[in-house]
Design an enzyme around this catalytic site. Sequence first.
Site, PDB file in Angstrom:
ATOM      1  N   ARG A   1      27.862  -9.799  55.728  1.00 16.17           N
ATOM      2  CA  ARG A   1      28.890  -8.910  55.859  1.00 16.17           C
ATOM      3  C   ARG A   1      28.682  -8.294  57.399  1.00 16.17           C
ATOM      4  O   ARG A   1      29.924  -8.215  57.975  1.00 16.17           O
ATOM      5  CB  ARG A   1      29.058  -8.101  54.822  1.00 16.17           C
ATOM      6  CG  ARG A   1      30.429  -7.487  54.853  1.00 16.17           C
ATOM      7  CD  ARG A   1      30.481  -6.749  53.333  1.00 16.17           C
ATOM      8  NE  ARG A   1      29.642  -5.699  53.186  1.00 16.17           N
ATOM      9  CZ  ARG A   1      29.367  -4.885  52.306  1.00 16.17           C
ATOM     10  NH1 ARG A   1      30.332  -5.253  50.805  1.00 16.17           N
ATOM     11  NH2 ARG A   1      28.567  -4.072  51.898  1.00 16.17           N
TER      12      ARG A   1
ATOM     13  N   GLU B   1      42.384  -1.350  46.174  1.00 11.87           N
ATOM     14  CA  GLU B   1      40.951  -0.862  45.908  1.00 11.87           C
ATOM     15  C   GLU B   1      41.081   0.482  46.116  1.00 11.87           C
ATOM     16  O   GLU B   1      42.111   1.115  46.338  1.00 11.87           O
ATOM     17  CB  GLU B   1      40.037  -1.464  46.889  1.00 11.87           C
ATOM     18  CG  GLU B   1      40.321  -1.203  48.446  1.00 11.87           C
ATOM     19  CD  GLU B   1      39.445  -1.840  49.480  1.00 11.87           C
ATOM     20  OE1 GLU B   1      38.397  -2.350  49.131  1.00 11.87           O
ATOM     21  OE2 GLU B   1      39.829  -1.772  50.576  1.00 11.87           O
TER      22      GLU B   1
ATOM     23  N   LYS C   1      37.700 -10.077  55.828  1.00  8.92           N
ATOM     24  CA  LYS C   1      36.535  -9.919  55.037  1.00  8.92           C
ATOM     25  C   LYS C   1      35.278  -9.619  55.554  1.00  8.92           C
ATOM     26  O   LYS C   1      34.521 -10.151  56.149  1.00  8.92           O
ATOM     27  CB  LYS C   1      36.232 -11.402  54.159  1.00  8.92           C
ATOM     28  CG  LYS C   1      37.464 -11.530  53.411  1.00  8.92           C
ATOM     29  CD  LYS C   1      37.216 -12.264  52.023  1.00  8.92           C
ATOM     30  CE  LYS C   1      38.352 -12.354  51.260  1.00  8.92           C
ATOM     31  NZ  LYS C   1      38.065 -12.684  49.939  1.00  8.92           N
TER      32      LYS C   1
END
Length: 341
Positions: free
Chosen positions: A82, A220, A184
Amino acid sequence: MEKKNIDWANLGFGYIETDYRFVSDYKNGAWDDGAMIQDANVVISECAGVLQYAQTIFEGMKAYTTADGRIVTFRPDLNADRMEQSAKRLEMPVFPKERFVEAVLMTIKANEAYVPPYGSGATLYVRPYMFGSNAVIGVKPADEYQFRVFTTPVGPYFKGGVKPLTIRVSDFDRAAPCGTGHIKAGLNYAMSLHAIVDAHKQGYDENMYLDAGTRTKVEETGGANFLFVTKDGKVVTPKSDSILPSITRRSLMQVAREYLGLEAEEREVYLDELNDFAECGLCGTAAVISPVGKVVDHGKEICFPSGMAEMGPVTKKLYETLTGIQMGTIKAPEGWIVEVK
């Protein structure tokens, strides 16, 4: 190694300086070998890229003492992946995955006296981060960078442990998600700070952000992903390209399917279907899962019947299973737990 004299059971979620941190510098197109240092201060130019144009990224992870006394960390390879995506998005050099994992393990090992004992309820938080370090006055990427890893022992993220939270549907548009843009990628929470401070002033624990296009779909909070449970026991989490690709959420979905035999799906979740869910939780590295008892949509209260007083039954099973895996009382899938040696 003898543990530090810390009141582990009463730790808050705050910074406590530990003895060592890892530092590596990027100059002339290459990373140096890096070193473990004791100085906790960062000295950079007043014109550093991180200060002028916020060219910085970070990750968050934890180290634990298992039931049999080992020190472990959870899926560090996914944090490395990530952070690589974050670096590419912000035109920063990638710190190699193998070196990332090695630096994390080295920093935990150097600070093992600060890893809370098993059963204390506390953990060692691990923060890898990177920033543009040389002077940049024109709008462009920096030429030099620093990658660092520090640790700090922490207690529960939300005060009161698993006490159900009250969330409001936010009027604030999320200028950027938990990630560093509509990709992402990794973490950068600055754009959510105003909204969360305002929520706290109004008596709420967090904000529920909706999609910017239609404001009809759940995305979120400022620092965690949502996880819902239907009245027939299905686990559902919102699907969106603009929310943080949470490692904890991904792990919980696998736990739901493979350990608990539950149906679990990632799909678009609409605000007007919240009344159809029995349970709701916020998931992330810091909290694992915190139950949500109520969502307030501009005065309209949406209550989750299984979470108003305590963590709902399915959420609780998910929490206990994942933390059991992390703490070594439940067998982990291959590669999930990495021992610090």
